[in-house]
Design a protein around this motif. Sequence first.
Motif, short mmCIF file in Angstrom:
data_model
loop_
_atom_site.label_atom_id
_atom_site.label_comp_id
_atom_site.label_asym_id
_atom_site.label_seq_id
_atom_site.Cartn_x
_atom_site.Cartn_y
_atom_site.Cartn_z
N UNK A 27 0.85 -1.18 0.00
CA UNK A 27 0.00 0.00 0.00
C UNK A 27 0.89 1.24 0.00
N UNK A 28 0.68 2.11 -0.97
CA UNK A 28 1.35 3.41 -0.98
C UNK A 28 0.29 4.47 -0.74
N UNK A 29 0.54 5.30 0.26
CA UNK A 29 -0.46 6.28 0.65
C UNK A 29 -0.06 7.68 0.23
N UNK A 30 -1.07 8.47 -0.13
CA UNK A 30 -0.83 9.85 -0.53
C UNK A 30 -1.94 10.71 0.05
N UNK A 31 -1.55 11.81 0.67
CA UNK A 31 -2.52 12.72 1.27
C UNK A 31 -2.20 14.14 0.81
N UNK A 32 -3.25 14.88 0.41
CA UNK A 32 -3.05 16.28 0.03
C UNK A 32 -3.94 17.17 0.90
N UNK A 33 -3.42 18.36 1.19
CA UNK A 33 -4.12 19.25 2.11
C UNK A 33 -4.68 20.48 1.40
N UNK A 34 -4.89 20.36 0.09
CA UNK A 34 -5.28 21.54 -0.70
C UNK A 34 -6.73 21.47 -1.16
N UNK A 35 -7.46 20.46 -0.73
CA UNK A 35 -8.85 20.27 -1.15
C UNK A 35 -8.95 20.11 -2.68
N UNK A 36 -7.94 19.48 -3.26
CA UNK A 36 -7.94 19.25 -4.71
C UNK A 36 -8.87 18.10 -5.08
N UNK A 37 -9.55 18.26 -6.20
CA UNK A 37 -10.46 17.22 -6.67
C UNK A 37 -9.69 16.06 -7.32
N UNK A 38 -8.64 16.38 -8.05
CA UNK A 38 -7.95 15.38 -8.87
C UNK A 38 -6.70 14.87 -8.19
N UNK A 39 -6.52 13.56 -8.27
CA UNK A 39 -5.29 12.95 -7.74
C UNK A 39 -4.80 11.90 -8.72
N UNK A 40 -3.48 11.72 -8.74
CA UNK A 40 -2.84 10.89 -9.75
C UNK A 40 -1.72 10.07 -9.13
N UNK A 41 -1.51 8.90 -9.70
CA UNK A 41 -0.33 8.09 -9.37
C UNK A 41 0.48 7.86 -10.64
N UNK A 42 1.78 8.21 -10.56
CA UNK A 42 2.72 7.98 -11.64
C UNK A 42 3.84 7.09 -11.12
N UNK A 43 4.48 6.39 -12.05
CA UNK A 43 5.77 5.79 -11.74
C UNK A 43 6.80 6.42 -12.66
N UNK A 65 -9.93 5.57 -3.29
CA UNK A 65 -10.11 6.96 -2.85
C UNK A 65 -11.42 7.05 -2.07
N UNK A 66 -11.31 6.80 -0.78
CA UNK A 66 -12.47 6.83 0.10
C UNK A 66 -12.73 8.24 0.65
N UNK A 67 -11.68 9.04 0.72
CA UNK A 67 -11.82 10.43 1.16
C UNK A 67 -11.14 11.33 0.15
N UNK A 68 -11.59 12.56 0.08
CA UNK A 68 -11.10 13.49 -0.95
C UNK A 68 -9.60 13.70 -0.84
N UNK A 69 -9.08 13.72 0.38
CA UNK A 69 -7.69 14.08 0.55
C UNK A 69 -6.72 12.90 0.40
N UNK A 70 -7.22 11.71 0.31
CA UNK A 70 -6.34 10.53 0.34
C UNK A 70 -6.54 9.65 -0.89
N UNK A 71 -5.42 9.28 -1.50
CA UNK A 71 -5.46 8.42 -2.70
C UNK A 71 -4.40 7.35 -2.51
N UNK A 72 -4.85 6.10 -2.43
CA UNK A 72 -3.93 4.99 -2.14
C UNK A 72 -3.68 4.17 -3.39
N UNK A 73 -2.44 3.78 -3.56
CA UNK A 73 -2.05 2.87 -4.66
C UNK A 73 -1.75 1.52 -4.05
N UNK A 74 -2.32 0.48 -4.64
CA UNK A 74 -2.18 -0.87 -4.11
C UNK A 74 -1.53 -1.76 -5.15
#
Lengths: 110, 113
Positions: free
Chosen positions: B20-36, B68-77
């Motif tokens: 599990x890789x976790x990512x949290x943003x504190x800017x109230x952004x709608x869009x989130x992305x995972x890149x390698x 993406x269960x919450x707006x601020x958090x986007x997890x890569x599995x």
Amino acid sequence: GQQVMQIPQYQHVQEGEDFTTYCNSSTTLSNIQWYKQRPGGHPVFLIQLVKSGEVKKQKRLTFQFGEAKKNSSLHITATQTTDVGTYFCAGRRSNYKLTFGKGTLLTVNP
Amino acid sequence: DVKVTQSSRYLVKRTGEKVFLECVQDMDHENMFWYRQDPGLGLRLIYFSYDVKMKEKGDIPEGYSVSREKKERFSLILESASTNQTSMYLCASSRGQGDYGYTFGSGTRLTVV
């Protein structure tokens, strides 16, 4: 799929020389963005170009968007050692996704 | 100051593990992305999300899933890690549906052994 080609892959310059990286898309773009990634760091947004033929400047950096909105360039005048890093262009079509070029690694010899 | 935080800077996992890789943003952004990011290949989009509980495949989604269960958090599995998933993983976020720049996290360097 959409391709964004960036050249050159590497560029080594003497401090004070100019530097240019070029970006070409296989399709017309709605906008193009530029990012800088310092060694060991993460990409940082520099600028976005939207209009055909647009030119924007940030101090010694000049960004251009082509008339056909398929190509772009970043030019740095009189490079400094602080300019070292990888410069990425990223093009967007009509959707949300950005497609990144592979980047140009700039090294500067003091 | 706008921030995207990735939970780990370095991670070592064994082949076959669920990661599990976790990512949290504190800017109230709608869009989130995972890149390698891999040498010579640039940044490649794995998955992205425009809203809570919404996800879309990017260019290389095979072997990955997201949550993406919450707006601020986007997890890569990584369902079953493999050595070819050894890479630098970068999370990013951006505002709304307009044309905005991405804010990237510092990255997670994952090594699968």
